[in-house]
Design an enzyme around this catalytic site. Structure first.
Site, PDB file in Angstrom:
ATOM      1  N   ASN A  10       0.873  -1.176   0.000  1.00  0.00           N
ATOM      2  CA  ASN A  10       0.000   0.000   0.000  1.00  0.00           C
ATOM      3  C   ASN A  10       0.910   1.226   0.000  1.00  0.00           C
ATOM      4  O   ASN A  10       1.515   1.542   1.016  1.00  0.00           O
ATOM      5  CB  ASN A  10      -0.888  -0.052   1.258  1.00  0.00           C
ATOM      6  CG  ASN A  10      -1.707   1.211   1.438  1.00  0.00           C
ATOM      7  OD1 ASN A  10      -1.767   2.074   0.549  1.00  0.00           O
ATOM      8  ND2 ASN A  10      -2.337   1.343   2.601  1.00  0.00           N
ATOM      9  N   LYS A  12       0.144   4.276  -0.253  1.00  0.00           N
ATOM     10  CA  LYS A  12      -0.480   5.473   0.342  1.00  0.00           C
ATOM     11  C   LYS A  12      -0.257   6.692  -0.560  1.00  0.00           C
ATOM     12  O   LYS A  12      -0.264   6.545  -1.778  1.00  0.00           O
ATOM     13  CB  LYS A  12       0.045   5.677   1.768  1.00  0.00           C
ATOM     14  CG  LYS A  12      -0.118   4.390   2.606  1.00  0.00           C
ATOM     15  CD  LYS A  12       0.033   4.583   4.075  1.00  0.00           C
ATOM     16  CE  LYS A  12      -0.189   3.249   4.769  1.00  0.00           C
ATOM     17  NZ  LYS A  12      -0.140   3.336   6.219  1.00  0.00           N
ATOM     18  N   HIS A  97      -9.559   1.113   4.948  1.00  0.00           N
ATOM     19  CA  HIS A  97      -8.284   1.279   5.654  1.00  0.00           C
ATOM     20  C   HIS A  97      -8.519   2.186   6.858  1.00  0.00           C
ATOM     21  O   HIS A  97      -9.316   3.118   6.793  1.00  0.00           O
ATOM     22  CB  HIS A  97      -7.242   1.889   4.705  1.00  0.00           C
ATOM     23  CG  HIS A  97      -5.864   1.867   5.291  1.00  0.00           C
ATOM     24  ND1 HIS A  97      -5.456   2.789   6.220  1.00  0.00           N
ATOM     25  CD2 HIS A  97      -4.829   1.014   5.106  1.00  0.00           C
ATOM     26  CE1 HIS A  97      -4.199   2.502   6.578  1.00  0.00           C
ATOM     27  NE2 HIS A  97      -3.808   1.430   5.925  1.00  0.00           N
ATOM     28  N   GLU A  99      -6.890   4.556   8.029  1.00  0.00           N
ATOM     29  CA  GLU A  99      -6.676   5.989   7.758  1.00  0.00           C
ATOM     30  C   GLU A  99      -7.930   6.584   7.125  1.00  0.00           C
ATOM     31  O   GLU A  99      -8.285   7.737   7.384  1.00  0.00           O
ATOM     32  CB  GLU A  99      -5.440   6.167   6.859  1.00  0.00           C
ATOM     33  CG  GLU A  99      -4.157   5.991   7.656  1.00  0.00           C
ATOM     34  CD  GLU A  99      -2.977   5.452   6.867  1.00  0.00           C
ATOM     35  OE1 GLU A  99      -2.981   5.542   5.627  1.00  0.00           O
ATOM     36  OE2 GLU A  99      -2.033   4.945   7.512  1.00  0.00           O
ATOM     37  N   GLU A 169      -5.528  -5.158  10.593  1.00  0.00           N
ATOM     38  CA  GLU A 169      -4.502  -4.150  10.839  1.00  0.00           C
ATOM     39  C   GLU A 169      -4.807  -3.425  12.143  1.00  0.00           C
ATOM     40  O   GLU A 169      -5.623  -2.493  12.160  1.00  0.00           O
ATOM     41  CB  GLU A 169      -4.476  -3.130   9.699  1.00  0.00           C
ATOM     42  CG  GLU A 169      -4.175  -3.719   8.348  1.00  0.00           C
ATOM     43  CD  GLU A 169      -3.626  -2.657   7.395  1.00  0.00           C
ATOM     44  OE1 GLU A 169      -2.491  -2.839   6.931  1.00  0.00           O
ATOM     45  OE2 GLU A 169      -4.315  -1.669   7.141  1.00  0.00           O
ATOM     46  N   GLY A 175       2.359   2.076  10.881  1.00  0.00           N
ATOM     47  CA  GLY A 175       3.312   3.171  10.748  1.00  0.00           C
ATOM     48  C   GLY A 175       4.012   3.530  12.042  1.00  0.00           C
ATOM     49  O   GLY A 175       4.649   4.574  12.153  1.00  0.00           O
ATOM     50  N   SER A 214       3.210  -2.319  10.395  1.00  0.00           N
ATOM     51  CA  SER A 214       4.659  -2.424  10.613  1.00  0.00           C
ATOM     52  C   SER A 214       5.233  -3.786  10.230  1.00  0.00           C
ATOM     53  O   SER A 214       6.121  -4.298  10.909  1.00  0.00           O
ATOM     54  CB  SER A 214       5.026  -2.059  12.061  1.00  0.00           C
ATOM     55  OG  SER A 214       4.667  -0.710  12.322  1.00  0.00           O
TER      56      SER A 214
HETATM   57  P1  PGA Z   1       2.728   0.138   7.717  1.00  0.00           P
HETATM   58  O1  PGA Z   1       1.266   0.384   7.083  1.00  0.00           O
HETATM   59  O2  PGA Z   1       3.251  -1.127   7.105  1.00  0.00           O
HETATM   60  O3  PGA Z   1       3.526   1.353   7.291  1.00  0.00           O
HETATM   61  O4  PGA Z   1       2.545   0.043   9.185  1.00  0.00           O
HETATM   62  C1  PGA Z   1       0.380  -0.681   6.881  1.00  0.00           C
HETATM   63  C2  PGA Z   1      -0.896  -0.177   6.279  1.00  0.00           C
HETATM   64  O5  PGA Z   1      -1.301   0.947   6.583  1.00  0.00           O
HETATM   65  O6  PGA Z   1      -1.531  -0.883   5.462  1.00  0.00           O
END
Ligand code: PGA
Length: 253
Positions: A10, A12, A97, A99, A169, A175, A214
């Site tokens: 992803n 982003k 997601h 976010e 997740e 992140g 992560s």
């Molecule tokens: P990350 O993000 O691997 O940077 O923690 C995962 C995600 O948001 O799908």
């Protein structure tokens, strides 16, 4: 049933078209030969989808999108429809997601509508679920995740359920460098699997449940070695070809 592991990057809101092409050019040779044993996809921002579609031609990597609008078309300034994504060769689409849930007000109901519109256009949804730190500390993890899964699947024919990917997740792991332990991940994945059996019967066995939050080259193999962890949804570490390809390799062990 042995599920083929599925690793999706992803990206982003990163990568211009030029940078996106460069990343695919670096990544493709590193994952060559792994096609068939593990499914790999990348989800660039909308603006880079066409360039990445072109760059992915002849590689075993699928194209994914990060979001979609719930309607097929109409006066929705700034939005992108499932048909537009299909037109570009997009195969998978991330929905719900955290976010988007937290920063853009995406609701369980909105996620369900997007799942329906994606299947109608022939695309395969990757539905993200997960609890916040506050919810985990309050002992609500399993209730929250179950509610999100149930809602996303409500009214879906079981043939569609089998083609769905879920991504667990934990919001506190995204992140932050804080990964869920393998035991924490497996516990939630197993609960999701049991819930899928309740909701959709035998087809539950076919649903891939990715872990996200992560995921890095050095924790990927252990996480994906758990019985109900069928792949990974990778943010930060998918932006570098060597890291992402090492994560993909982790799915093979
Ligand atoms: P990350 O993000 O691997 O940077 O923690 C995962 C995600 O948001 O799908």
């Amino acid at each position: 049933m042995a599920r083929v592991k599925f690793v999706c990057g992803n990206w982003k809101m990163y990568k211009t078209t030029g940078e996106a092409r460069e990343l695919v050019r670096a990544l493709a040779p590193l994952v060559e030969g792994m096609g068939g044993k593990v499914q790999v996809a990348v989800a660039p921002p909308f603006t880079a989808l066409a360039a990445v579609a072109e760059a992915l031609r002849g590689t075993p990597i699928d194209l994914a999108a990060q979001n979609v609008h719930r309607e097929a078309q109409g006066a929705f300034t700034g939005e992108i429809s499932a048909g537009m994504l299909a037109d570009l060769g997009v195969k998978h689409c991330i929905v719900g997601h955290s976010e988007r849930r937290q920063l853009f007000g995406e609701t369980d109901e909105g996620v369900r509508e997007k799942v329906v519109v994606l299947f109608k256009a022939g695309l395969l949804p990757i539905v993200c679920v997960g609890e916040t730190l506050q919810e985990r500390e309050a002992g609500q993890t399993l209730a929250i995740v179950s509610r999100q899964v149930k809602s996303a699947l409500q009214g879906l024919p079981s043939a569609d359920v089998g083609r769905l990917t879920l991504a667990y997740e934990p919001v506190w792991a995204i992140g932050t460098g804080k990964t869920a332990t393998t035991a924490q991940a497996q516990e939630v994945h197993a609960v999701i699997r049991r819930l899928l059996v309740e909701l959709a019967g035998g087809v539950a066995d076919e649903v891939r449940i990715q872990y996200g939050g992560s995921v890095k080259p050095d924790n990927a193999a252990e996480l994906m070695g758990q019985p109900d962890v069928d792949g990974a949804l990778v943010g930060g570490a998918s932006l570098k070809a060597p890291d992402f390809s090492r994560i993909v390799k982790g799915a093979l062990r």
